[in-house]
Write an enzyme that holds these catalytic residues in place. Structure first.
Site, mmCIF file in Angstrom:
data_model
loop_
_atom_site.group_PDB
_atom_site.id
_atom_site.type_symbol
_atom_site.label_atom_id
_atom_site.label_comp_id
_atom_site.label_asym_id
_atom_site.label_seq_id
_atom_site.Cartn_x
_atom_site.Cartn_y
_atom_site.Cartn_z
ATOM 1 N N ARG A 1 14.621 -5.044 9.790
ATOM 2 C CA ARG A 1 13.590 -4.069 10.165
ATOM 3 C C ARG A 1 12.674 -4.681 11.211
ATOM 4 O O ARG A 1 12.344 -5.863 11.134
ATOM 5 C CB ARG A 1 12.745 -3.715 8.932
ATOM 6 C CG ARG A 1 13.421 -2.744 7.997
ATOM 7 C CD ARG A 1 12.686 -2.574 6.695
ATOM 8 N NE ARG A 1 11.238 -2.536 6.824
ATOM 9 C CZ ARG A 1 10.404 -2.458 5.777
ATOM 10 N NH1 ARG A 1 10.875 -2.427 4.559
ATOM 11 N NH2 ARG A 1 9.105 -2.427 5.956
ATOM 12 N N ARG B 1 0.865 -8.546 13.380
ATOM 13 C CA ARG B 1 0.239 -7.449 12.630
ATOM 14 C C ARG B 1 -0.788 -7.999 11.641
ATOM 15 O O ARG B 1 -1.850 -7.407 11.436
ATOM 16 C CB ARG B 1 1.306 -6.622 11.896
ATOM 17 C CG ARG B 1 2.186 -5.808 12.839
ATOM 18 C CD ARG B 1 3.280 -5.081 12.100
ATOM 19 N NE ARG B 1 2.745 -4.088 11.194
ATOM 20 C CZ ARG B 1 3.284 -3.791 10.009
ATOM 21 N NH1 ARG B 1 4.369 -4.396 9.596
ATOM 22 N NH2 ARG B 1 2.746 -2.875 9.236
ATOM 23 N N LYS C 1 0.827 -1.218 0.000
ATOM 24 C CA LYS C 1 0.000 0.000 0.000
ATOM 25 C C LYS C 1 0.860 1.266 0.000
ATOM 26 O O LYS C 1 0.594 2.204 -0.737
ATOM 27 C CB LYS C 1 -0.937 0.032 1.214
ATOM 28 C CG LYS C 1 -1.943 -1.074 1.269
ATOM 29 C CD LYS C 1 -2.948 -0.902 2.404
ATOM 30 C CE LYS C 1 -2.340 -0.779 3.780
ATOM 31 N NZ LYS C 1 -1.618 -1.985 4.240
ATOM 32 N N ARG D 1 13.016 -11.808 3.349
ATOM 33 C CA ARG D 1 13.612 -10.473 3.414
ATOM 34 C C ARG D 1 14.453 -10.330 4.684
ATOM 35 O O ARG D 1 15.550 -9.765 4.660
ATOM 36 C CB ARG D 1 12.495 -9.417 3.367
ATOM 37 C CG ARG D 1 12.975 -8.029 3.002
ATOM 38 C CD ARG D 1 11.867 -7.140 2.520
ATOM 39 N NE ARG D 1 10.941 -6.764 3.580
ATOM 40 C CZ ARG D 1 9.881 -5.985 3.399
ATOM 41 N NH1 ARG D 1 9.594 -5.532 2.203
ATOM 42 N NH2 ARG D 1 9.088 -5.677 4.400
ATOM 43 N N ARG E 1 -10.642 1.538 9.913
ATOM 44 C CA ARG E 1 -10.228 0.210 10.388
ATOM 45 C C ARG E 1 -11.416 -0.631 10.849
ATOM 46 O O ARG E 1 -11.266 -1.814 11.093
ATOM 47 C CB ARG E 1 -9.248 0.349 11.563
ATOM 48 C CG ARG E 1 -7.878 0.793 11.153
ATOM 49 C CD ARG E 1 -6.932 0.743 12.337
ATOM 50 N NE ARG E 1 -5.673 1.382 12.040
ATOM 51 C CZ ARG E 1 -4.625 0.773 11.503
ATOM 52 N NH1 ARG E 1 -4.699 -0.500 11.197
ATOM 53 N NH2 ARG E 1 -3.514 1.423 11.268
#
Length: 198
Positions: free
Chosen positions: A139, A150, A13, A127, A88
């Site tokens: 990260r 998440r 996004k 990743r 949301r």
């Protein structure tokens, strides 16, 4: 052009929003950024939000909607905006509709980047492994445990707005597993169709 981008974390996004901001000259509105800005500017809504956040609570729909209302009234959002991370919940979606109708506006399209979540987790794990192998820091968002949490939160909370917008006929589903360029092309086709309808 008033757009809502929907999709799980890691769906792309943010990447697509940056491109749309440049193409249409409209701001991307992220609720997290707006909350921080409202708190920093000490607006009435920002002060309410700070009080809740300082006590460790979750900011209510009323406060979030108030922050959105203040932000879309600013000059740079007069010709439209891209909402990312809002609404949301169905209650927030209904509040947004009411707020826009009061100003004789409406949401033009809801673009969902639909992805295979199993492959998405694999992509994030890879990743993280690549970063470790290269001696780079991983990260925080790419920690597989954090990412899965998440994803669960998205499926539990935010995914419920998709059927809401499907009923209104505003939902456009894009295959988020395509390359960045292909996703961009698919979004452009949807938005071009909107321009032709106007």
């Amino acid at each position: 052009m008033r757009l809502i981008l929907v999709g799980p974390p890691g769906a792309g996004k943010g990447t697509q929003a940056i491109r749309l901001v440049e193409k249409y000259g409209i701001p991307q509105l992220s609720t997290g950024d707006m909350l921080r800005a409202a708190v920093a500017a000490q607006t009435p809504v920002g002060l309410k939000a700070k009080e809740v956040m300082d006590s460790g609570g979750l900011v209510s729909d009323e406060i979030v909607v108030g922050i959105i209302r203040d932000r879309i009234a600013e000059d740079d959002a007069k010709n439209g905006f891209i909402l990312d991370g809002f609404p949301r919940t169905v209650a927030q979606a209904e509040a947004l509709d009411e707020m826009l109708e009061a100003g004789s506006y409406k949401v033009d399209a809801v673009v969902e980047l639909r992805v295979d979540q199993t492959k998405l987790v694999d992509r994030i794990v890879k990743r993280a492994e690549d970063a470790k192998a290269a001696g780079e820091p991983v990260r925080k968002d790419d920690d597989p445990i954090v990412f899965k949490q998440r994803l669960e939160a998205y499926n539990r909370d935010t995914a419920v707005v998709v059927p809401y917008y499907e009923k209104t006929g505003l939902l456009h589903v894009i295959d988020g597993m395509q390359s960045i360029e292909e996703v961009a092309g698919s979004i452009d086709s949807v938005l071009q169709g909107l321009d032709e309808r106007v």
